[in-house]
Design a protein around this motif. Sequence first.
Motif, mmCIF file in Angstrom:
data_model
loop_
_atom_site.group_PDB
_atom_site.id
_atom_site.type_symbol
_atom_site.label_atom_id
_atom_site.label_comp_id
_atom_site.label_asym_id
_atom_site.label_seq_id
_atom_site.Cartn_x
_atom_site.Cartn_y
_atom_site.Cartn_z
ATOM 1 N N ASP A 71 0.844 -1.189 0.000
ATOM 2 C CA ASP A 71 0.000 0.000 0.000
ATOM 3 C C ASP A 71 0.880 1.240 0.000
ATOM 4 O O ASP A 71 1.944 1.262 0.637
ATOM 5 N N PRO A 72 0.449 2.311 -0.700
ATOM 6 C CA PRO A 72 1.249 3.537 -0.736
ATOM 7 C C PRO A 72 1.412 4.150 0.647
ATOM 8 O O PRO A 72 0.542 4.057 1.502
ATOM 9 N N LEU A 73 2.554 4.783 0.847
ATOM 10 C CA LEU A 73 2.851 5.538 2.068
ATOM 11 C C LEU A 73 2.677 7.009 1.720
ATOM 12 O O LEU A 73 3.440 7.554 0.933
ATOM 13 N N LEU A 79 4.656 7.470 -1.750
ATOM 14 C CA LEU A 79 5.744 6.593 -2.162
ATOM 15 C C LEU A 79 5.257 5.161 -2.015
ATOM 16 O O LEU A 79 4.589 4.827 -1.041
ATOM 17 N N GLN A 80 5.578 4.354 -2.986
ATOM 18 C CA GLN A 80 5.151 2.959 -2.951
ATOM 19 C C GLN A 80 6.378 2.065 -3.112
ATOM 20 O O GLN A 80 7.245 2.328 -3.931
ATOM 21 N N GLU A 125 6.879 6.809 -7.117
ATOM 22 C CA GLU A 125 5.898 7.763 -6.639
ATOM 23 C C GLU A 125 4.602 7.430 -7.362
ATOM 24 O O GLU A 125 4.613 7.180 -8.573
ATOM 25 N N THR A 126 3.492 7.428 -6.644
ATOM 26 C CA THR A 126 2.236 7.046 -7.282
ATOM 27 C C THR A 126 1.829 8.038 -8.367
ATOM 28 O O THR A 126 1.124 7.675 -9.292
ATOM 29 N N ALA A 127 2.296 9.281 -8.287
ATOM 30 C CA ALA A 127 1.999 10.269 -9.322
ATOM 31 C C ALA A 127 2.775 9.993 -10.613
ATOM 32 O O ALA A 127 2.419 10.505 -11.672
ATOM 33 N N GLU A 149 7.871 5.527 -13.585
ATOM 34 C CA GLU A 149 9.262 5.824 -13.239
ATOM 35 C C GLU A 149 9.627 4.995 -12.013
ATOM 36 O O GLU A 149 9.150 5.258 -10.917
ATOM 37 N N LEU A 150 10.452 3.996 -12.229
ATOM 38 C CA LEU A 150 10.798 3.055 -11.168
ATOM 39 C C LEU A 150 12.255 3.197 -10.760
ATOM 40 O O LEU A 150 13.122 3.441 -11.594
#
Length: 65
Positions: A8-10, A20-21, A34-36, A40-41
């Motif tokens: 789950d995202p933080l 942040l995931q 970033e979930t946005a 981009e990994l």
Amino acid sequence: MSEVHWLDPLCGGDGGNACLQIGHAADGTPILRETARPHELLTTTREGLRNFIEAAKRGDLDHLV
């Protein structure tokens, strides 16, 4: 890259705009995003992630926020 298993995202207290995931690939490689910007990994090693988390816990990164 193979399928990633995401946690789950933080998210911070800004209404969810800075999440942040952390996940891992099938081979165990830690992956952050970033979930946005989900495409981009950032990959690292388990040791690298552990060192980063330990540094954050010690306060070594406090000057960045």
